[in-house]
Design an enzyme around this catalytic site. Structure first.
Site, PDB file in Angstrom:
ATOM      1  N   ASP A  67       0.724  -1.210  -0.025  1.00 20.85           N
ATOM      2  CA  ASP A  67       0.015  -0.080  -0.005  1.00 20.85           C
ATOM      3  C   ASP A  67       0.888   1.215  -0.085  1.00 20.85           C
ATOM      4  OD1 ASP A  67       0.862  -0.262   2.591  1.00 20.85           O
ATOM      5  OD2 ASP A  67      -1.040  -0.869   3.430  1.00 20.85           O
ATOM      6  N   ASN A 136      -7.426  -3.370  14.265  1.00 27.72           N
ATOM      7  CA  ASN A 136      -8.770  -3.525  13.888  1.00 27.72           C
ATOM      8  C   ASN A 136      -8.720  -4.884  12.740  1.00 27.72           C
ATOM      9  OD1 ASN A 136      -7.704  -2.340  11.239  1.00 27.72           O
ATOM     10  ND2 ASN A 136      -8.929  -0.916  11.277  1.00 27.72           N
ATOM     11  N   HIS A 138      -7.016  -5.009   9.979  1.00 25.32           N
ATOM     12  CA  HIS A 138      -6.760  -4.817   8.484  1.00 25.32           C
ATOM     13  C   HIS A 138      -5.522  -5.385   8.146  1.00 25.32           C
ATOM     14  CE1 HIS A 138      -4.601  -0.460   9.385  1.00 25.32           C
ATOM     15  NE2 HIS A 138      -3.592  -1.685   9.377  1.00 25.32           N
ATOM     16  N   GLU A 143      -9.431  -2.119   5.600  1.00 22.20           N
ATOM     17  CA  GLU A 143     -10.174  -1.779   6.773  1.00 22.20           C
ATOM     18  C   GLU A 143     -11.580  -2.728   6.977  1.00 22.20           C
ATOM     19  OE1 GLU A 143      -8.212  -0.212   8.635  1.00 22.20           O
ATOM     20  OE2 GLU A 143      -8.029   1.898   7.991  1.00 22.20           O
TER      21      GLU A 143
HETATM   22  P1  PGA Z   1       2.215  -2.066  12.940  1.00 21.32           P
HETATM   23  O1  PGA Z   1       1.181  -1.808  11.885  1.00 21.32           O
HETATM   24  O2  PGA Z   1       3.214  -2.935  12.151  1.00 21.32           O
HETATM   25  O3  PGA Z   1       2.755  -0.619  13.145  1.00 21.32           O
HETATM   26  O4  PGA Z   1       1.494  -2.588  14.284  1.00 21.32           O
HETATM   27  C1  PGA Z   1       0.561  -2.837  11.116  1.00 21.32           C
HETATM   28  C2  PGA Z   1      -0.502  -2.577  10.208  1.00 21.32           C
HETATM   29  O5  PGA Z   1      -1.194  -1.505  10.725  1.00 21.32           O
HETATM   30  O6  PGA Z   1      -0.756  -3.343   9.340  1.00 21.32           O
END
Ligand code: PGA
Length: 241
Positions: A67, A136, A138, A143
């Site tokens: 992304d 969450n 994702h 999302e």
């Molecule tokens: P993080 O983010 O590795 O900073 O916990 C993971 C994500 O949001 O996919």
């Protein structure tokens, strides 16, 4: 899903690096799917060190990142382009023409998504996809929603994600509200998936991903259906299983 648990996050990173290295040794010209966020940083550090020590050759690897933020040019300090150059590409010798991310500054985001999806297909699809997971559920920036996205698409980020990303930007206003992300279908098409999670904060979403219903409200839960997915967790992230 295969679940692998290690005591400490550093052991998680070492094992993840060994698995990525094994993939590259098996197929030097493989296609990797890569993730940003704090979770894969130690993995990228380990891959960079292996490359610097002559233990790994990433020069033939092609990569596609999950992304990028809409509105951030590749050279913006908080773009995922910059993140990947700093943490991996420059240090591990991944060739710039073989390291791909969606163009967040594209004039027509929808057309950019179609182009990116087609490029992944033309490359033969992804051999090994690295994933983190949001609080969450994702994966990429898919999302929680009413349905699983099929292909690379432009998405609105949720409040929980905006809040989690706030630490990287000077003010609330600077946090991008939209992103381009591989779809759940794109991710699901990877021949092998390695999802990494560390820390107690991820314990609940890991439980829901592994033990809960398969639902687009927990996007990562779809991985229960993927034939070749490993979850690599530290003790804390696995503590609610
Ligand atoms: P993080 O983010 O590795 O900073 O916990 C993971 C994500 O949001 O996919």
């Amino acid at each position: 899903m295969q679940i692998i648990i290690r005591d400490h996050p550093s052991e998680v990173a070492e094992l993840a690096a060994a698995l990525v290295r094994a993939q590259i040794l098996r197929k030097p010209e493989c296609v990797l799917g890569l993730a940003t966020g704090s979770t894969p940083v130690p993995l990228y550090g380990a891959l960079a060190r292996m490359s610097e020590d002559g233990l790994l050759d990433m020069s033939l690897v092609t990569s596609y990142n999950l992304d990028e933020y809409v509105g951030l040019a590749a050279d913006h300090p908080q773009s995922y382009h910059t993140f990947m150059r700093e943490h991996l590409f420059d240090r591990a010798g991944v060739r710039p023409d073989q390291a791909h991310l969606p163009d967040g500054a594209a004039g027509n985001p929808d057309a950019e998504c179609i182009r990116y999806e087609a490029e992944i297909k033309a490359a033969g699809g992804i051999d090994l996809q690295i994933l983190g997971i949001g609080l969450n559920g994702h994966i990429g920036f898919n999302e929680p929603s009413e349905s699983f996205s099929k292909q690379t698409c432009a998405v609105e980020l949720t409040q929980s994600t905006l809040q989690a990303n706030r630490r990287f930007f000077g003010s609330d206003e600077e946090v991008p509200r939209r992103a381009l992300t591989m779809g759940i279908g794109t991710i699901f098409g990877a021949r092998e998936i390695l999802l990494i999670a560390v820390g107690a904060g991820k314990a609940d979403i890991i439980r829901r991903t592994v033990r809960g219903d398969i639902t687009p409200q927990v996007p990562a839960s779809v991985l229960q259906l993927h034939p070749n997915t490993r979850l690599l967790l530290d003790r804390e992230a696995a503590s609610a299983l």
